[in-house]
Design a protein around this motif. Sequence first.
Motif, PDB file in Angstrom:
ATOM      1  N   GLY A 217     -35.100  71.069   5.073  1.00  0.00           N
ATOM      2  CA  GLY A 217     -34.967  72.025   6.161  1.00  0.00           C
ATOM      3  C   GLY A 217     -34.112  73.201   5.734  1.00  0.00           C
ATOM      4  O   GLY A 217     -33.114  73.018   5.020  1.00  0.00           O
ATOM      5  N   LEU A 218     -34.512  74.400   6.137  1.00  0.00           N
ATOM      6  CA  LEU A 218     -33.758  75.612   5.839  1.00  0.00           C
ATOM      7  C   LEU A 218     -33.446  76.331   7.136  1.00  0.00           C
ATOM      8  O   LEU A 218     -34.268  76.363   8.043  1.00  0.00           O
ATOM      9  CB  LEU A 218     -34.569  76.556   4.938  1.00  0.00           C
ATOM     10  N   MET A 219     -32.234  76.919   7.211  1.00  0.00           N
ATOM     11  CA  MET A 219     -31.861  77.653   8.409  1.00  0.00           C
ATOM     12  C   MET A 219     -30.930  78.794   8.014  1.00  0.00           C
ATOM     13  O   MET A 219     -30.010  78.615   7.218  1.00  0.00           O
ATOM     14  CB  MET A 219     -31.146  76.739   9.398  1.00  0.00           C
TER      15      MET A 219
ATOM     16  N   PRO B  36     -38.072  50.540  11.208  1.00  0.00           N
ATOM     17  CA  PRO B  36     -37.406  51.108  12.380  1.00  0.00           C
ATOM     18  C   PRO B  36     -36.900  52.506  12.040  1.00  0.00           C
ATOM     19  O   PRO B  36     -36.536  52.784  10.899  1.00  0.00           O
ATOM     20  CB  PRO B  36     -36.246  50.148  12.633  1.00  0.00           C
ATOM     21  N   PHE B  37     -36.872  53.377  13.030  1.00  0.00           N
ATOM     22  CA  PHE B  37     -36.506  54.765  12.798  1.00  0.00           C
ATOM     23  C   PHE B  37     -35.085  54.852  12.247  1.00  0.00           C
ATOM     24  O   PHE B  37     -34.158  54.254  12.766  1.00  0.00           O
ATOM     25  CB  PHE B  37     -36.598  55.591  14.082  1.00  0.00           C
ATOM     26  N   ALA B  38     -34.941  55.619  11.175  1.00  0.00           N
ATOM     27  CA  ALA B  38     -33.633  55.896  10.603  1.00  0.00           C
ATOM     28  C   ALA B  38     -33.724  57.215   9.855  1.00  0.00           C
ATOM     29  O   ALA B  38     -34.752  57.525   9.254  1.00  0.00           O
ATOM     30  CB  ALA B  38     -33.203  54.787   9.659  1.00  0.00           C
ATOM     31  N   ALA B  39     -32.660  57.988   9.913  1.00  0.00           N
ATOM     32  CA  ALA B  39     -32.604  59.254   9.185  1.00  0.00           C
ATOM     33  C   ALA B  39     -31.310  59.296   8.393  1.00  0.00           C
ATOM     34  O   ALA B  39     -30.247  58.932   8.906  1.00  0.00           O
ATOM     35  CB  ALA B  39     -32.687  60.434  10.146  1.00  0.00           C
ATOM     36  N   ARG B  40     -31.395  59.714   7.123  1.00  0.00           N
ATOM     37  CA  ARG B  40     -30.238  59.791   6.251  1.00  0.00           C
ATOM     38  C   ARG B  40     -30.169  61.159   5.594  1.00  0.00           C
ATOM     39  O   ARG B  40     -31.167  61.647   5.054  1.00  0.00           O
ATOM     40  CB  ARG B  40     -30.334  58.735   5.148  1.00  0.00           C
ATOM     41  N   LEU B  41     -29.000  61.752   5.622  1.00  0.00           N
ATOM     42  CA  LEU B  41     -28.775  63.007   4.929  1.00  0.00           C
ATOM     43  C   LEU B  41     -28.624  62.717   3.447  1.00  0.00           C
ATOM     44  O   LEU B  41     -27.746  61.954   3.037  1.00  0.00           O
ATOM     45  CB  LEU B  41     -27.520  63.700   5.468  1.00  0.00           C
ATOM     46  N   VAL B  42     -29.504  63.285   2.632  1.00  0.00           N
ATOM     47  CA  VAL B  42     -29.476  63.074   1.186  1.00  0.00           C
ATOM     48  C   VAL B  42     -28.621  64.144   0.520  1.00  0.00           C
ATOM     49  O   VAL B  42     -27.812  63.852  -0.359  1.00  0.00           O
ATOM     50  CB  VAL B  42     -30.912  63.093   0.606  1.00  0.00           C
ATOM     51  N   ALA B  43     -28.791  65.394   0.950  1.00  0.00           N
ATOM     52  CA  ALA B  43     -28.041  66.504   0.354  1.00  0.00           C
ATOM     53  C   ALA B  43     -27.964  67.652   1.351  1.00  0.00           C
ATOM     54  O   ALA B  43     -28.853  67.821   2.184  1.00  0.00           O
ATOM     55  CB  ALA B  43     -28.711  66.966  -0.936  1.00  0.00           C
ATOM     56  N   PHE B  44     -26.901  68.433   1.223  1.00  0.00           N
ATOM     57  CA  PHE B  44     -26.713  69.599   2.085  1.00  0.00           C
ATOM     58  C   PHE B  44     -26.024  70.682   1.263  1.00  0.00           C
ATOM     59  O   PHE B  44     -25.133  70.391   0.462  1.00  0.00           O
ATOM     60  CB  PHE B  44     -25.843  69.243   3.293  1.00  0.00           C
ATOM     61  N   TYR B  45     -26.454  71.938   1.464  1.00  0.00           N
ATOM     62  CA  TYR B  45     -25.863  73.044   0.723  1.00  0.00           C
ATOM     63  C   TYR B  45     -25.860  74.290   1.599  1.00  0.00           C
ATOM     64  O   TYR B  45     -26.836  74.560   2.299  1.00  0.00           O
ATOM     65  CB  TYR B  45     -26.665  73.315  -0.563  1.00  0.00           C
ATOM     66  N   THR B  46     -24.781  75.028   1.554  1.00  0.00           N
ATOM     67  CA  THR B  46     -24.693  76.323   2.223  1.00  0.00           C
ATOM     68  C   THR B  46     -24.445  77.380   1.159  1.00  0.00           C
ATOM     69  O   THR B  46     -23.555  77.229   0.320  1.00  0.00           O
ATOM     70  CB  THR B  46     -23.532  76.352   3.239  1.00  0.00           C
ATOM     71  N   ARG B  47     -25.241  78.436   1.200  1.00  0.00           N
ATOM     72  CA  ARG B  47     -25.050  79.561   0.288  1.00  0.00           C
ATOM     73  C   ARG B  47     -24.711  80.788   1.117  1.00  0.00           C
ATOM     74  O   ARG B  47     -25.550  81.311   1.860  1.00  0.00           O
ATOM     75  CB  ARG B  47     -26.296  79.829  -0.532  1.00  0.00           C
ATOM     76  N   PRO B  48     -23.471  81.243   1.026  1.00  0.00           N
ATOM     77  CA  PRO B  48     -23.077  82.431   1.793  1.00  0.00           C
ATOM     78  C   PRO B  48     -23.828  83.671   1.312  1.00  0.00           C
ATOM     79  O   PRO B  48     -24.139  83.802   0.128  1.00  0.00           O
ATOM     80  CB  PRO B  48     -21.585  82.561   1.509  1.00  0.00           C
ATOM     81  N   TYR B  49     -24.113  84.580   2.243  1.00  0.00           N
ATOM     82  CA  TYR B  49     -24.702  85.864   1.881  1.00  0.00           C
ATOM     83  C   TYR B  49     -23.621  86.772   1.310  1.00  0.00           C
ATOM     84  O   TYR B  49     -22.467  86.730   1.745  1.00  0.00           O
ATOM     85  CB  TYR B  49     -25.306  86.552   3.111  1.00  0.00           C
TER      86      TYR B  49
ATOM     87  N   LEU C 248     -25.537  85.667  10.332  1.00  0.00           N
ATOM     88  CA  LEU C 248     -25.582  86.367   9.048  1.00  0.00           C
ATOM     89  C   LEU C 248     -24.507  85.891   8.085  1.00  0.00           C
ATOM     90  O   LEU C 248     -24.021  86.659   7.263  1.00  0.00           O
ATOM     91  CB  LEU C 248     -25.476  87.890   9.242  1.00  0.00           C
ATOM     92  N   ASP C 249     -24.125  84.615   8.171  1.00  0.00           N
ATOM     93  CA  ASP C 249     -23.104  84.123   7.255  1.00  0.00           C
ATOM     94  C   ASP C 249     -23.691  83.505   5.993  1.00  0.00           C
ATOM     95  O   ASP C 249     -23.030  83.433   4.972  1.00  0.00           O
ATOM     96  CB  ASP C 249     -22.178  83.126   7.952  1.00  0.00           C
ATOM     97  N   GLY C 250     -24.952  83.042   6.030  1.00  0.00           N
ATOM     98  CA  GLY C 250     -25.566  82.453   4.855  1.00  0.00           C
ATOM     99  C   GLY C 250     -26.793  81.651   5.228  1.00  0.00           C
ATOM    100  O   GLY C 250     -27.265  81.694   6.359  1.00  0.00           O
ATOM    101  N   ILE C 251     -27.284  80.909   4.253  1.00  0.00           N
ATOM    102  CA  ILE C 251     -28.446  80.057   4.479  1.00  0.00           C
ATOM    103  C   ILE C 251     -28.046  78.607   4.185  1.00  0.00           C
ATOM    104  O   ILE C 251     -27.307  78.339   3.244  1.00  0.00           O
ATOM    105  CB  ILE C 251     -29.660  80.490   3.625  1.00  0.00           C
ATOM    106  N   ASP C 252     -28.497  77.692   5.036  1.00  0.00           N
ATOM    107  CA  ASP C 252     -28.211  76.270   4.889  1.00  0.00           C
ATOM    108  C   ASP C 252     -29.489  75.546   4.489  1.00  0.00           C
ATOM    109  O   ASP C 252     -30.567  75.871   4.979  1.00  0.00           O
ATOM    110  CB  ASP C 252     -27.710  75.670   6.205  1.00  0.00           C
ATOM    111  N   ALA C 253     -29.336  74.558   3.621  1.00  0.00           N
ATOM    112  CA  ALA C 253     -30.459  73.711   3.214  1.00  0.00           C
ATOM    113  C   ALA C 253     -30.030  72.261   3.334  1.00  0.00           C
ATOM    114  O   ALA C 253     -28.902  71.906   2.978  1.00  0.00           O
ATOM    115  CB  ALA C 253     -30.869  74.019   1.780  1.00  0.00           C
ATOM    116  N   ALA C 254     -30.925  71.425   3.846  1.00  0.00           N
ATOM    117  CA  ALA C 254     -30.651  69.999   3.973  1.00  0.00           C
ATOM    118  C   ALA C 254     -31.871  69.206   3.518  1.00  0.00           C
ATOM    119  O   ALA C 254     -33.003  69.597   3.787  1.00  0.00           O
ATOM    120  CB  ALA C 254     -30.321  69.639   5.420  1.00  0.00           C
TER     121      ALA C 254
END
Length: 64
Positions: free
Chosen positions: A20-22, A41-54, A27-33
Amino acid sequence: MSRVHPLVKLVDQPRLRVVGLMSGTSLDGIDAAVVEIDRAPFAARLVAFYTRPYTDDERQYISA
């Protein structure tokens, strides 16, 4: 011959890895997850997250 759309095959998988990208409106940057989602059974796990400031130049360009 019936052809199944590739997205239908993807949704039928027991586990998905999704990117996912947002950029938002601040206007502070772009986030990727990267998230893994198990269907049953339903489960969600965050594997990686990164924020790149503009940079100031990027922020000015986007706001224009």
